[in-house]
Design a protein around this motif. Sequence first.
Motif, mmCIF file in Angstrom:
data_model
loop_
_atom_site.group_PDB
_atom_site.id
_atom_site.type_symbol
_atom_site.label_atom_id
_atom_site.label_comp_id
_atom_site.label_asym_id
_atom_site.label_seq_id
_atom_site.Cartn_x
_atom_site.Cartn_y
_atom_site.Cartn_z
ATOM 1 N N MET A 1 0.840 -1.180 0.000
ATOM 2 C CA MET A 1 0.000 0.000 0.000
ATOM 3 C C MET A 1 0.884 1.243 0.000
ATOM 4 N N LYS A 2 0.632 2.133 -0.916
ATOM 5 C CA LYS A 2 1.392 3.378 -0.961
ATOM 6 C C LYS A 2 0.866 4.328 0.104
ATOM 7 N N ILE A 3 1.770 5.080 0.710
ATOM 8 C CA ILE A 3 1.395 6.064 1.718
ATOM 9 C C ILE A 3 0.808 7.302 1.043
ATOM 10 N N TYR A 4 1.385 7.695 -0.053
ATOM 11 C CA TYR A 4 0.872 8.893 -0.731
ATOM 12 C C TYR A 4 -0.093 8.484 -1.837
ATOM 13 N N THR A 5 -1.235 9.177 -1.847
ATOM 14 C CA THR A 5 -2.271 8.870 -2.843
ATOM 15 C C THR A 5 -2.461 10.013 -3.826
ATOM 16 N N LYS A 6 -2.039 11.192 -3.451
ATOM 17 C CA LYS A 6 -2.160 12.419 -4.231
ATOM 18 C C LYS A 6 -3.601 12.925 -4.319
ATOM 19 N N THR A 7 -4.537 12.218 -3.664
ATOM 20 C CA THR A 7 -5.940 12.641 -3.731
ATOM 21 C C THR A 7 -6.206 13.869 -2.869
ATOM 22 N N GLY A 8 -5.310 14.160 -1.931
ATOM 23 C CA GLY A 8 -5.504 15.318 -1.061
ATOM 24 C C GLY A 8 -4.703 16.532 -1.466
ATOM 25 N N ASP A 9 -4.118 16.492 -2.640
ATOM 26 C CA ASP A 9 -3.245 17.581 -3.069
ATOM 27 C C ASP A 9 -3.959 18.922 -3.228
ATOM 28 N N LYS A 10 -5.260 18.896 -3.353
ATOM 29 C CA LYS A 10 -6.013 20.146 -3.511
ATOM 30 C C LYS A 10 -6.749 20.541 -2.236
ATOM 31 N N GLY A 11 -6.326 19.959 -1.107
ATOM 32 C CA GLY A 11 -6.866 20.395 0.177
ATOM 33 C C GLY A 11 -8.122 19.687 0.644
#
Length: 190
Positions: free
Chosen positions: A1-11
């Motif tokens: 499982m990756k820790i970073y998903t990038k789904t929260g990059d826009k806050g």
Amino acid sequence: MKIYTKTGDKGTTALFGGTRVPKHHIRIESYGTVDELNSHLGLIRDQDIHQDYKDLLMRIQDKLFTVGAILATDPEKAILKNGKERLNIPKISSEDIERLEQEMDTMNEALPPMTHFVLPGGHQTVSFCHIARCVCRRAERLASALNDMEPFEPNTLTYLNRLSDYLFVLARKLSSDLQANEIKWIPKKR
């Protein structure tokens, strides 16, 4: 499982159930503060204190994950289409609250009665307890505000309230155990 998903990059971030909310949403602040509290309890548990305290702190940390899960659940998605609860874990029980009360009563029996407020400090471990107590009170305030908007399991808020009391008594008991100086706050007269 990756820790970073990038789904929260826009806050934004996802609640349990998938609803996306701003990262500054009170629900996120609430369970984020519970997470912060949990980390402070880990710091206390890492100190040179009696194993009984460590064992109870670990049980409390487990309960705080439950509190966080309750706070992280979107109330509109808390019940699945099949009628079952999305959050399929034991909730905070009356017994969990009573356990904290019993522990406080036991510790209080070994302490001198409180006659004044006490200044936080006297020993690093005691100070960690006071910091955790303050973070717990902040978690309680945030959870209380959230509960006013979107009610959740009543024992959750009660548990946070009792836990902050427990941490205060634990700080006093550790002051005694560690033979730290407990400084009373005595206001100066004009």
